[in-house]
Scaffold this active site. Structure first.
Site, PDB file in Angstrom:
ATOM      1  N   GLY A   1      -9.897   9.789  -1.387  1.00 34.01           N
ATOM      2  CA  GLY A   1      -8.597   9.733  -0.741  1.00 34.01           C
ATOM      3  C   GLY A   1      -8.186  11.061  -0.179  1.00 34.01           C
ATOM      4  O   GLY A   1      -8.607  11.470   0.919  1.00 34.01           O
ATOM      5  N   ARG A   2      -7.355  11.793  -0.951  1.00 34.43           N
ATOM      6  CA  ARG A   2      -6.718  13.004  -0.441  1.00 34.43           C
ATOM      7  C   ARG A   2      -7.643  14.075   0.127  1.00 34.43           C
ATOM      8  O   ARG A   2      -7.258  14.736   1.096  1.00 34.43           O
ATOM      9  CB  ARG A   2      -5.792  13.579  -1.521  1.00 34.43           C
ATOM     10  CG  ARG A   2      -4.549  12.714  -1.704  1.00 34.43           C
ATOM     11  CD  ARG A   2      -3.875  12.956  -3.010  1.00 34.43           C
ATOM     12  NE  ARG A   2      -4.697  12.464  -4.128  1.00 34.43           N
ATOM     13  CZ  ARG A   2      -4.353  12.567  -5.405  1.00 34.43           C
ATOM     14  NH1 ARG A   2      -3.228  13.155  -5.737  1.00 34.43           N
ATOM     15  NH2 ARG A   2      -5.138  12.084  -6.342  1.00 34.43           N
TER      16      ARG A   2
ATOM     17  N   ASP B   1      -4.042   5.891   0.839  1.00 35.63           N
ATOM     18  CA  ASP B   1      -2.851   5.984  -0.017  1.00 35.63           C
ATOM     19  C   ASP B   1      -1.708   6.621   0.756  1.00 35.63           C
ATOM     20  O   ASP B   1      -1.269   7.735   0.456  1.00 35.63           O
ATOM     21  CB  ASP B   1      -3.188   6.772  -1.298  1.00 35.63           C
ATOM     22  CG  ASP B   1      -4.186   6.021  -2.155  1.00 35.63           C
ATOM     23  OD1 ASP B   1      -4.121   4.776  -2.192  1.00 35.63           O
ATOM     24  OD2 ASP B   1      -5.036   6.671  -2.780  1.00 35.63           O
TER      25      ASP B   1
ATOM     26  N   THR C   1      -3.920 -18.523 -11.517  1.00 40.78           N
ATOM     27  CA  THR C   1      -3.214 -17.647 -10.570  1.00 40.78           C
ATOM     28  C   THR C   1      -4.171 -16.652  -9.922  1.00 40.78           C
ATOM     29  O   THR C   1      -4.110 -16.407  -8.710  1.00 40.78           O
ATOM     30  CB  THR C   1      -2.073 -16.905 -11.314  1.00 40.78           C
ATOM     31  OG1 THR C   1      -1.219 -17.893 -11.877  1.00 40.78           O
ATOM     32  CG2 THR C   1      -1.276 -16.009 -10.390  1.00 40.78           C
TER      33      THR C   1
ATOM     34  N   GLN D   1      -6.094  14.378 -10.499  1.00 38.98           N
ATOM     35  CA  GLN D   1      -7.313  13.839 -11.110  1.00 38.98           C
ATOM     36  C   GLN D   1      -7.787  14.818 -12.191  1.00 38.98           C
ATOM     37  O   GLN D   1      -7.912  16.007 -11.946  1.00 38.98           O
ATOM     38  CB  GLN D   1      -8.419  13.659 -10.054  1.00 38.98           C
ATOM     39  CG  GLN D   1      -8.091  12.613  -8.990  1.00 38.98           C
ATOM     40  CD  GLN D   1      -8.290  11.182  -9.467  1.00 38.98           C
ATOM     41  OE1 GLN D   1      -8.388  10.925 -10.672  1.00 38.98           O
ATOM     42  NE2 GLN D   1      -8.300  10.242  -8.539  1.00 38.98           N
TER      43      GLN D   1
ATOM     44  N   LYS E   1      -9.773   1.508   1.799  1.00 44.53           N
ATOM     45  CA  LYS E   1      -9.146   0.898   0.614  1.00 44.53           C
ATOM     46  C   LYS E   1      -7.633   0.816   0.806  1.00 44.53           C
ATOM     47  O   LYS E   1      -6.981   1.817   1.085  1.00 44.53           O
ATOM     48  CB  LYS E   1      -9.461   1.717  -0.636  1.00 44.53           C
ATOM     49  CG  LYS E   1      -8.884   1.093  -1.902  1.00 44.53           C
ATOM     50  CD  LYS E   1      -9.448   1.741  -3.144  1.00 44.53           C
ATOM     51  CE  LYS E   1      -8.668   2.919  -3.636  1.00 44.53           C
ATOM     52  NZ  LYS E   1      -7.359   2.570  -4.225  1.00 44.53           N
TER      53      LYS E   1
ATOM     54  N   THR F   1      -8.282   5.210 -15.917  1.00 44.71           N
ATOM     55  CA  THR F   1      -8.595   6.600 -16.286  1.00 44.71           C
ATOM     56  C   THR F   1      -7.345   7.365 -16.714  1.00 44.71           C
ATOM     57  O   THR F   1      -7.440   8.465 -17.248  1.00 44.71           O
ATOM     58  CB  THR F   1      -9.298   7.344 -15.132  1.00 44.71           C
ATOM     59  OG1 THR F   1      -8.611   7.032 -13.922  1.00 44.71           O
ATOM     60  CG2 THR F   1     -10.739   6.940 -15.012  1.00 44.71           C
TER      61      THR F   1
ATOM     62  N   ASP G   1      -7.375  -3.233  -3.222  1.00 40.76           N
ATOM     63  CA  ASP G   1      -7.358  -2.761  -4.611  1.00 40.76           C
ATOM     64  C   ASP G   1      -6.067  -3.215  -5.294  1.00 40.76           C
ATOM     65  O   ASP G   1      -5.159  -2.419  -5.504  1.00 40.76           O
ATOM     66  CB  ASP G   1      -7.485  -1.228  -4.601  1.00 40.76           C
ATOM     67  CG  ASP G   1      -7.676  -0.649  -5.984  1.00 40.76           C
ATOM     68  OD1 ASP G   1      -7.991  -1.413  -6.923  1.00 40.76           O
ATOM     69  OD2 ASP G   1      -7.523   0.578  -6.128  1.00 40.76           O
ATOM     70  N   LEU G   2      -6.013  -4.507  -5.629  1.00 40.25           N
ATOM     71  CA  LEU G   2      -4.779  -5.055  -6.217  1.00 40.25           C
ATOM     72  C   LEU G   2      -4.872  -5.181  -7.736  1.00 40.25           C
ATOM     73  O   LEU G   2      -3.898  -5.565  -8.387  1.00 40.25           O
ATOM     74  CB  LEU G   2      -4.463  -6.429  -5.600  1.00 40.25           C
ATOM     75  CG  LEU G   2      -4.182  -6.423  -4.097  1.00 40.25           C
ATOM     76  CD1 LEU G   2      -3.768  -7.817  -3.622  1.00 40.25           C
ATOM     77  CD2 LEU G   2      -3.097  -5.412  -3.729  1.00 40.25           C
ATOM     78  N   LYS G   3      -6.018  -4.906  -8.300  1.00 40.72           N
ATOM     79  CA  LYS G   3      -6.206  -4.940  -9.764  1.00 40.72           C
ATOM     80  C   LYS G   3      -5.523  -6.166 -10.373  1.00 40.72           C
ATOM     81  O   LYS G   3      -4.596  -6.057 -11.181  1.00 40.72           O
ATOM     82  CB  LYS G   3      -5.703  -3.648 -10.408  1.00 40.72           C
ATOM     83  CG  LYS G   3      -6.445  -2.405  -9.913  1.00 40.72           C
ATOM     84  CD  LYS G   3      -6.077  -1.171 -10.710  1.00 40.72           C
ATOM     85  CE  LYS G   3      -6.860   0.046 -10.298  1.00 40.72           C
ATOM     86  NZ  LYS G   3      -6.521   0.562  -8.964  1.00 40.72           N
TER      87      LYS G   3
ATOM     88  N   ASP H   1      -3.907 -11.857 -14.475  1.00 44.56           N
ATOM     89  CA  ASP H   1      -2.942 -12.946 -14.671  1.00 44.56           C
ATOM     90  C   ASP H   1      -3.699 -14.131 -15.268  1.00 44.56           C
ATOM     91  O   ASP H   1      -4.889 -13.996 -15.598  1.00 44.56           O
ATOM     92  CB  ASP H   1      -2.291 -13.296 -13.315  1.00 44.56           C
ATOM     93  CG  ASP H   1      -0.869 -13.841 -13.467  1.00 44.56           C
ATOM     94  OD1 ASP H   1      -0.661 -14.676 -14.375  1.00 44.56           O
ATOM     95  OD2 ASP H   1      -0.002 -13.444 -12.686  1.00 44.56           O
TER      96      ASP H   1
HETATM   97  O1  C5P Z   1      -6.833  10.919  -3.492  1.00 44.72           O
HETATM   98  P1  C5P Z   1      -7.899  10.525  -4.468  1.00 44.72           P
HETATM   99  O2  C5P Z   1      -9.296  10.836  -3.958  1.00 44.72           O
HETATM  100  O3  C5P Z   1      -7.636  11.050  -5.857  1.00 44.72           O
HETATM  101  O4  C5P Z   1      -7.793   8.934  -4.503  1.00 44.72           O
HETATM  102  C1  C5P Z   1      -8.567   8.167  -5.369  1.00 44.72           C
HETATM  103  C2  C5P Z   1      -8.260   6.716  -5.184  1.00 44.72           C
HETATM  104  O5  C5P Z   1      -8.955   5.964  -6.169  1.00 44.72           O
HETATM  105  C3  C5P Z   1      -6.790   6.357  -5.346  1.00 44.72           C
HETATM  106  O6  C5P Z   1      -6.511   5.263  -4.476  1.00 44.72           O
HETATM  107  C4  C5P Z   1      -6.687   5.922  -6.787  1.00 44.72           C
HETATM  108  O7  C5P Z   1      -5.662   4.977  -6.999  1.00 44.72           O
HETATM  109  C5  C5P Z   1      -8.040   5.271  -7.005  1.00 44.72           C
HETATM  110  N1  C5P Z   1      -8.479   5.251  -8.391  1.00 44.72           N
HETATM  111  C6  C5P Z   1      -8.647   6.402  -9.151  1.00 44.72           C
HETATM  112  N2  C5P Z   1      -9.077   6.310 -10.444  1.00 44.72           N
HETATM  113  C7  C5P Z   1      -9.328   5.134 -10.977  1.00 44.72           C
HETATM  114  C8  C5P Z   1      -9.176   3.968 -10.228  1.00 44.72           C
HETATM  115  C9  C5P Z   1      -8.746   4.067  -8.911  1.00 44.72           C
HETATM  116  O8  C5P Z   1      -8.428   7.499  -8.670  1.00 44.72           O
HETATM  117  N3  C5P Z   1      -9.772   5.073 -12.202  1.00 44.72           N
END
Ligand code: C5P
Length: 234
Positions: A212-213, A17, A75, A192, A39, A122, A66-68, A71
């Site tokens: 991620g972070r 991210d 498409t 989160q 991702k 979420t 991760d384009l969710k 449509d």
């Molecule tokens: O930085 P962090 O660990 O919170 O990143 C979590 C990743 O998972 C992000 O890319 C976020 O968009 C994705 N994600 C999420 N919760 C969801 C679906 C996807 O945190 N329900």
């Protein structure tokens, strides 16, 4: 794949991210000895596009795109074909797009592409769900969408840590559960709301952990992965 990518690091998907291609490629380069799946989400894909995905794939890593998608069936099916062509390993779509959309996506995917369904974001709570016209209790709605996804042939689901156990118990074992919202003990939850440790999520039945972070924001991402792997091995 590189033979050093074994469990538990093989379970970790690092969420890139970051806003730019150089930042993303720097992380891939730093982590490529430990991590095999990265991702790419809406921000990075919109900024850096398919060329960046090709560059990541060119390092030998796999890409979770991760384009969710959500449509009309035609498409979405054409987008799935484009993802096949690009060579990504995982792709997300919204299960609320309905059976016809999912079946079209499943028919369009090649065998190496894992199609992952997103149930309820979420960021939604019961009140937000009701505003969209859904009166069903949130956890029931998650389960209903998950079952519809499984029936329609999706390969797996993106699940919040607190849904994993129920989904693992109620769905067939071959449905892969990919779980974000994880925080190793002692790290910041940031935005989160309901986090879980990677180890607890694995124990609850997660197949893959999206982090991620806690990794990308760490002063030493390699050390962050090593610590998480230590926790998972315990
Ligand atoms: O930085 P962090 O660990 O919170 O990143 C979590 C990743 O998972 C992000 O890319 C976020 O968009 C994705 N994600 C999420 N919760 C969801 C679906 C996807 O945190 N329900």
């Amino acid at each position: 794949m590189n033979s050093q990518w074994k469990a538990p690091a093989g379970k970790i998907i690092v969420a890139l991210d970051v806003p730019t291609r150089p930042e993303a490629l720097r992380l891939v380069e730093q982590l490529s000895a430990q991590i095999s799946i990265f991702k790419v989400g809406l921000q990075l894909f919109t900024a850096a596009g398919p060329d960046l995905v090709r560059a990541i794939l060119g390092t030998g890593a796999r890409v979770f795109l991760d384009l969710k998608l959500h449509d009309i069936p035609n498409t979405v099916a054409r987008a799935v074909e484009a993802a096949n062509e690009l060579g990504v390993h995982m792709l997300t779509l919204h299960l609320s797009g309905g059976r016809a959309m999912m079946e079209a996506a499943v028919a369009a995917r090649n065998d190496s592409l894992l199609l992952l369904g997103v149930t309820v974001l979420t960021s939604m709570d019961q009140a937000a769900l009701r505003e969209t016209g859904v009166e069903t209790e949130l956890s029931q709605h998650v389960l209903k969408l998950a079952r519809l996804g499984a029936e329609s042939g999706v390969t797996g689901l993106v699940a919040s840590p607190h849904e994993v156990k129920v989904l693992r118990d109620k769905l067939a074992a071959q449905i892969k559960l990919v779980v974000p919202g994880l925080r190793p003990a002692g790290t910041e939850a940031a935005d989160q709301k309901r986090v879980m440790t990677p180890g607890d999520a694995l124990q609850a039945g997660a197949d893959y952990l999206v982090i991620g972070r806690p990794i990308t924001g760490h002063r030493d991402p390699v050390e962050a992965v090593t610590r998480i792997c230590d926790e998972l091995s315990r």
